[in-house]
Design a protein around this motif. Structure first.
Motif, PDB file in Angstrom:
ATOM      1  N   GLU A   1       0.099  -8.448   0.373  1.00  0.00           N
ATOM      2  CA  GLU A   1       1.089  -8.792   1.392  1.00  0.00           C
ATOM      3  C   GLU A   1       2.132  -9.751   0.839  1.00  0.00           C
ATOM      4  O   GLU A   1       3.320  -9.610   1.120  1.00  0.00           O
ATOM      5  CB  GLU A   1       0.399  -9.395   2.614  1.00  0.00           C
ATOM      6  CG  GLU A   1      -0.380  -8.379   3.430  1.00  0.00           C
ATOM      7  CD  GLU A   1      -1.237  -9.009   4.501  1.00  0.00           C
ATOM      8  OE1 GLU A   1      -1.141 -10.243   4.731  1.00  0.00           O
ATOM      9  OE2 GLU A   1      -2.016  -8.260   5.121  1.00  0.00           O
TER      10      GLU A   1
ATOM     11  N   GLY B   1       4.321  -7.506  -1.571  1.00  0.00           N
ATOM     12  CA  GLY B   1       4.809  -6.203  -1.142  1.00  0.00           C
ATOM     13  C   GLY B   1       4.118  -5.031  -1.807  1.00  0.00           C
ATOM     14  O   GLY B   1       4.746  -4.017  -2.077  1.00  0.00           O
TER      15      GLY B   1
ATOM     16  N   HIS C   1       0.918  -2.181  -1.827  1.00  0.00           N
ATOM     17  CA  HIS C   1      -0.114  -1.446  -1.086  1.00  0.00           C
ATOM     18  C   HIS C   1      -1.458  -1.681  -1.774  1.00  0.00           C
ATOM     19  O   HIS C   1      -1.526  -2.033  -2.948  1.00  0.00           O
ATOM     20  CB  HIS C   1       0.179   0.061  -1.104  1.00  0.00           C
ATOM     21  CG  HIS C   1       1.463   0.437  -0.486  1.00  0.00           C
ATOM     22  ND1 HIS C   1       1.552   0.993   0.767  1.00  0.00           N
ATOM     23  CD2 HIS C   1       2.742   0.347  -0.935  1.00  0.00           C
ATOM     24  CE1 HIS C   1       2.801   1.225   1.057  1.00  0.00           C
ATOM     25  NE2 HIS C   1       3.554   0.850   0.042  1.00  0.00           N
TER      26      HIS C   1
ATOM     27  N   GLU D   1      -5.827  -8.144  -0.234  1.00  0.00           N
ATOM     28  CA  GLU D   1      -4.769  -7.822   0.715  1.00  0.00           C
ATOM     29  C   GLU D   1      -3.798  -8.981   0.889  1.00  0.00           C
ATOM     30  O   GLU D   1      -2.595  -8.778   1.063  1.00  0.00           O
ATOM     31  CB  GLU D   1      -5.361  -7.399   2.057  1.00  0.00           C
ATOM     32  CG  GLU D   1      -5.971  -6.012   2.013  1.00  0.00           C
ATOM     33  CD  GLU D   1      -6.840  -5.685   3.217  1.00  0.00           C
ATOM     34  OE1 GLU D   1      -6.901  -6.497   4.169  1.00  0.00           O
ATOM     35  OE2 GLU D   1      -7.465  -4.613   3.195  1.00  0.00           O
TER      36      GLU D   1
END
Length: 157
Positions: free
Chosen positions: A33, A36, A38, A29
């Motif tokens: 992040e 950008g 998912h 994650e």
């Protein structure tokens, strides 16, 4: 050392796997992040990269099956990854009707920059393990993955 004397029960193994999953998710994650992406995008890149490593072309439908996504959700993922410059869709060299998914080299480089330090740290953590221990761990992981896939398959709609 406490790890050498504690009893390795099924509950302990499940706990450790759960902790590894949570920490791995947190790590991935952070990358997502920063770029950008998912979580599904990251999973798609991993599936595409693993297929390429095995010399197997990855099609959009094979990706949809691997990630259990609808055709429209797969298209959305691929559109995001293509816009972000992480992959491109090529016509198959053997069947021009088929589309094959390929990661851009820049995406590999960006991923390697982030994930290779973790791989090196894993190697350090495993350095003292002998070949027999490594085979046991590999057998454990393969069996655990197979069990997860089997139960997921039974529970999936």
């Amino acid at each position: 050392m406490a790890e050498d004397v504690e009893q390795v029960t099924d509950d302990l193994l499940v706990l450790l796997l759960r902790q590894l999953t949570v920490e791995s998710d947190r790590f991935a994650e952070m990358f997502g992040e920063a770029h950008g992406l998912h979580r599904t995008d990251l999973n798609a890149l991993a599936v595409i990269m693993d297929a390429a490593r095995m010399g197997t072309p990855m099609s959009p439908s094979a990706l949809a099956n691997a990630l259990h996504l609808s055709a429209s959700a797969t298209t959305a993922v691929l559109d995001r990854l293509e816009r972000a410059g992480h992959l491109h869709r090529d016509r198959s060299a053997t069947d021009r009707r088929k589309v094959e998914l390929r990661m851009h080299e820049k995406a590999r480089e960006v991923g390697a920059e982030f994930f290779l330090p973790l791989g090196r740290r894993y190697a350090d953590a495993w350095r003292e393990m002998g070949e027999d221990e490594r085979r046991t761990v590999a057998r454990f992981l393969r069996g655990t993955i197979a069990a997860t896939v089997e139960v997921r398959g039974r529970l999936a709609p």
